[in-house]
Motif scaffolding. Structure first.
Motif, short mmCIF file in Angstrom:
data_model
loop_
_atom_site.label_atom_id
_atom_site.label_comp_id
_atom_site.label_asym_id
_atom_site.label_seq_id
_atom_site.Cartn_x
_atom_site.Cartn_y
_atom_site.Cartn_z
N ASP A 382 60.20 21.16 20.18
CA ASP A 382 61.57 21.55 20.50
C ASP A 382 62.30 22.06 19.27
N ARG A 391 57.23 31.16 20.83
CA ARG A 391 56.29 30.26 21.45
C ARG A 391 54.84 30.67 21.19
N ARG A 527 53.62 31.15 28.00
CA ARG A 527 54.84 31.92 27.75
C ARG A 527 55.78 31.89 28.94
N ARG A 528 55.23 31.60 30.12
CA ARG A 528 56.04 31.67 31.33
C ARG A 528 56.58 30.32 31.77
N ARG A 529 56.05 29.24 31.20
CA ARG A 529 56.43 27.94 31.74
C ARG A 529 57.55 27.28 30.92
N ASP A 530 58.10 26.19 31.49
CA ASP A 530 59.10 25.39 30.78
C ASP A 530 58.41 24.53 29.73
N LEU A 531 59.10 24.29 28.62
CA LEU A 531 58.60 23.30 27.68
C LEU A 531 58.73 21.93 28.34
N THR A 532 57.69 21.11 28.19
CA THR A 532 57.66 19.85 28.92
C THR A 532 57.34 18.70 27.98
N PRO A 533 58.35 18.10 27.36
CA PRO A 533 58.07 16.89 26.58
C PRO A 533 57.63 15.78 27.53
N ARG B 48 68.74 23.10 26.86
CA ARG B 48 67.35 23.58 26.75
C ARG B 48 67.19 24.94 27.43
N GLN B 53 63.94 27.14 26.25
CA GLN B 53 62.83 26.21 26.45
C GLN B 53 62.56 25.98 27.93
N LEU B 54 63.61 26.12 28.71
CA LEU B 54 63.48 26.03 30.17
C LEU B 54 63.99 27.34 30.75
N ARG B 55 63.44 27.70 31.89
CA ARG B 55 63.92 28.89 32.57
C ARG B 55 64.74 28.43 33.78
N TRP B 69 66.11 33.37 27.44
CA TRP B 69 64.68 33.25 27.73
C TRP B 69 63.92 34.43 27.12
#
Lengths: 535, 296
Positions: A382, A391, A527-533, B48, B53-55, B69
């Motif tokens: 993050d 990314r 590149r298309r997805r959400d970052l997921t901690p 975020r 970090q989130l769409r 984004w």
């Protein structure tokens, strides 16, 4: 062994039950899967042995061939008895100890040092939890799980017509392998504040102890086998004289290490290690994402490179005398079927061993390939990704090391083996590097999962590698053939030392294309997805 | 373009859980904007999204005039971020992390870095593994304040700091404001927002419930009035906009809607006043009113 301590440590053990329930809850999928797979394996190998070698004569000739095969000696040790039971115990003894040992190490560190490092232990420790409870709970669960999988393997073996007593001993020997390394990890978890280092030391100790057993059996130095748990799990000799008392050695070993671990845990602070943390530089020179990645990967890579180099050197020495020492008709026959009449015995040996070791290299590469997901899960990505580091660049900074890792390790392995064998470094290194595309495919699988299923990346990647190992083992007993066997990338690697493939380049190119495609797809999904901690 | 952040109707779901349900947020350039809400209101999810970090599943969002984004890398050159839960690389020292983040953001001012380290009383030679939560937060704060970013996004930045360090933090934010930078400050600590922020947005359950300057929001709430009267004021009880009236001999307490203050004061004057205290609504009251909404 926790029982003997209860008298003096009642207070420090408070809360062990609560923590045991927590561990069981967290690993409610992993534990049953591991136990079920390991418990089912012996009966299936026993039945496959019965089918393949129905007559004693067939088993005898198989045993004679294997006994003169140094690669088999190095991996599995000597065959004590050519019965169905004896062959089953020989086939699985070392592998189950390796597998059970590795899982036990990972579980122990996960529930001791990782908990402290992440600060979760602090939360629990402030409650009614005794000082020794976390270690006691982790040990209790891991030891019990090993015991359970050992015991659960017995009914299947007995149903297959094997003697009950020996089957029980075999089951307990399987458990003993896991027990020994649970105890080793109990110690290493106390030494350093970093879970990665604790895990690394335990795995390195395991590698050394395995090499010791290998050396004992290939070098004819029998007494060395008595110094390592990998020796003990075979020296109980199930179905071949049943030496029950050897289990006593394991019990002494485990008790001694566990007592030492508990003693160490009282000498340090929560989240601290015995090896104190030194102050570092006040100013940093890390130039950016790649510099940071280099810093994070270098320790692991250096450790693995040294380890595989040492392993290669050992193999080269072991292979030296082979061409004269093992020049028996049986072995020449085996060599001829595998590599043609001209095949040198040492080449057959290297071919076998490299096949197995390449999968260990894949495991090491997987550690590097999973680092990026580890950074994301911990929430560290993050912060870095809030800077102009994109990314893709961030993912590539870690991927470079996952791709480089097998290059380094296979080179170290092959070069060291060639150097100590006959000085022909290029030849053996060429053979080890042939596994590069197969290992990259495993890295590609991990990268694809990283893009698609971030939360499951580590679990599914390791499972995939485990399945490849399983497929190879089953293939040996003709339980996996055709398309199932083809699923493992390692199967497609040509044995260059034996010159078996007419065009070695084609499968290597094919695997490389698969690896690149998997990796590219993974990065595209990332590149298309959400970052997921993970929190 | 005078809005550093402009988000309208943001929607974001995680599986079946709806984290944002039509959230609006506008942060004007050069202001310190308080982003208030209870835990789980959607503050961090919004941030975020702003960081790419989130769409978002729906709605529009613009950050510094770009798409957070699509243009993440470019936009990140112009902002600095401090997460609410700072996790750092255990094997690196605090100083190394500050310099890493600084370099990644295009360099930081070494004089400022040294000054901030001193003011926050942070030892940069220690490994991050050994830092407490507050010290990890300081690492991220020093890196952010020492950068020359035009937008600072701070997610509950003082949750691990002691009161002394909170004061240092407040000074730093005010200095950023004087330097013309924009600050988005998420918090559930009201006093912090009250001292620092020009405008606030209050969110609950993924929606913006109020937005405006503190003065704007105060009109929505009631002023506490305590008075010691000379004579009786019987008309007070029937005046609209008067709440919770208690009379104890000559002492009188009540709460008054802002637009009812004039008639109330007239009524009090008629009775004769010996002592009078009025208190502006605290943000606590503002806040409580919105939280109570959930249970009402």
């Amino acid at each position: 062994m926790t029982g003997t301590m209860t008298g003096t440590m009642t207070g420090t053990m408070t809360g062990t039950g609560t923590l045991i329930r927590l561990i069981l809850r967290r690993d409610r999928v992993l534990l049953p899967v591991w136990i079920a797979i390991t418990a089912l394996l012996p009966a299936s190998i026993a039945s496959a042995t019965t089918d393949l070698y129905a007559h004693q004569a067939a088993r005898d000739s198989f045993a004679a061939a294997s006994a003169s095969n140094p690669a088999q000696l190095a991996m599995r040790g000597p065959i004590y008895d050519a019965s169905v039971g004896g062959l089953t115990a020989w086939t699985l003894g070392s592998s189950l100890a390796l597998f059970g040992g590795l899982i036990s190490i990972l579980l122990m560190i996960r529930h001791t040092r990782v908990e402290e490092e992440t600060g979760r232990r602090e939360l629990l420790a402030s409650g009614v939890i005794g000082r020794h409870a976390p270690l006691a709970a982790a040990l209790a669960v891991v030891l019990a799980a090993n015991l359970l999988l050992g015991l659960l393997s017995v009914p299947g073996l007995v149903a297959g017509g094997l003697p009950a007593g020996s089957s029980l001993l075999f089951g307990l020997s399987t458990a003993a392998g896991g027990w020994a390394f649970a105890a080793v990890a109990a110690i290493t978890g106390q030494l350093t504040a970093s879970s990665g280092t604790a895990r690394g030391i335990a795995i390195a100790a395991g590698g050394l102890l395995f090499a010791l057993r290998s050396l004992a059996d290939t070098g004819g130095i029998g007494w060395l086998a008595w110094l390592t748990p990998f020796g003990w799990v075979r020296l109980t000799r199930p179905y071949a004289g049943d030496q029950w008392w050897v289990l006593g050695l394991v019990a002494v070993f485990v008790t001694a290490l566990a007592v030492a671990a508990f003693a160490l845990s009282t000498r340090r602070d929560l989240a601290g290690g015995l090896i104190p943390a030194r102050p570092g530089p006040a100013e940093g020179t890390l130039p950016g994402a790649f510099g940071l990645a280099a810093r994070l990967h270098r320790g692991t890579l250096a450790g693995f490179t040294i380890g595989f180099g040492a392993l290669g050197a050992l193999l080269g020495v072991a292979a030296r005398g082979l061409n004269t020492q093992l020049d028996t008709p049986q072995f020449r026959e085996l060599a001829a079927t595998l590599g043609g009449a001209e095949a040198r015995l040492s080449d057959v040996f290297f071919t076998f061993v490299m096949y197995v070791l390449s999968q260990l290299v894949a495991g090491a590469a997987l550690v590097s390939a999973l680092r990026a997901r580890g950074e994301e899960a911990a929430g560290r990505a993050d912060l870095l990704l809030s800077t102009p580091v994109g990314r893709l660049r961030w993912a590539l900074s870690h991927l470079v090391f996952a791709v480089m890792s097998p290059v380094l390790l296979l080179t170290a392995l092959g070069a060291a083996a060639g150097l100590t064998f006959d000085g022909d470094v290029a030849r053996v290194t060429g053979a080890t590097l042939a596994y590069l595309p197969a290992v990259w495919t495993v890295v590609g699988i991990a990268t694809l999962l990283f893009g698609l299923l971030p939360r499951l990346t580590a679990a599914v990647s390791w499972t995939a590698l485990g399945l490849f190992l399983l497929v190879d083992l089953l293939a040996e007993f003709k339980l996996a053939t055709g398309i199932v066997l083809d699923l493992s990338p390692f199967v497609h690697v040509p044995a260059t030392l034996l010159g078996s493939a007419s065009s070695p380049a084609a499968p290597l190119l094919g695997l490389t294309i698969v690896a690149v495609a998997l990796t590219a797809a993974g990065l595209a999904f990332l590149r298309r997805r959400d970052l997921t901690p993970s929190a | 373009m005078n809005a550093a952040v402009h988000a309208g109707g943001l929607v974001k779901s995680f599986g079946r859980a709806k984290a944002l349900d039509g959230l609006d947020l506008t942060v004007k350039t050069g202001e310190v904007h308080g982003f208030l809400g209870p835990n789980g209101a959607g503050k961090t999810t919004t941030i975020r999204i702003l960081l790419g970090q989130l769409r978002a599943d729906g709605g529009q969002v613009a950050l510094l005039g770009g798409d957070p984004w699509r243009d993440a890398t470019e936009l990140h050159r112009r902002l600095a971020y401090v997460p609410g839960d700072v996790t750092l690389w255990p094997s690196l020292t605090g100083g190394e992390v500050i310099d890493l983040l600084g370099r990644a953001r295009g360099g930081l001012d070494p004089r400022q870095r040294a000054e901030l380290l001193e003011r926050f009383e942070l030892d940069p030679r220690k490994k991050c593994r050994t830092y407490s939560k507050g010290n990890r937060q300081k690492v991220a704060l020093v890196a952010a304040f020492a950068s020359d970013a035009e937008l600072l996004i701070l997610d509950e930045p003082t949750s691990g700091l002691d009161p002394l360090m909170e004061a240092v933090f407040n000074e730093c934010v005010l200095r950023e404001k004087r330097a013309g930078r924009t600050v988005l400050l998420s918090s559930h600590i009201l006093s912090e927002v009250e001292t620092l922020c020009d405008r606030v947005s209050i969110v609950r359950a993924g929606r913006t419930v109020e937005s405006g300057t503190l003065a704007d929001l105060r009109h929505l709430t009631r002023t506490s009035v305590t008075a010691e009267l000379i004579g009786p004021a019987p008309g007070l009880a029937v005046l609209p906009g008067v709440h919770n009236l208690t009379v104890d001999g000559a002492r009188l307490r009540c709460q008054v809607d802002s637009d009812a203050l004039t008639p109330v004061l007239a009524e009090l004057a008629r009775a004769g006043v010996r002592a009078l205290t009025t208190q502006p609504p605290t943000l606590e009251e503002l806040f409580l009113r919105h939280y109570e909404g959930a249970t009402r």
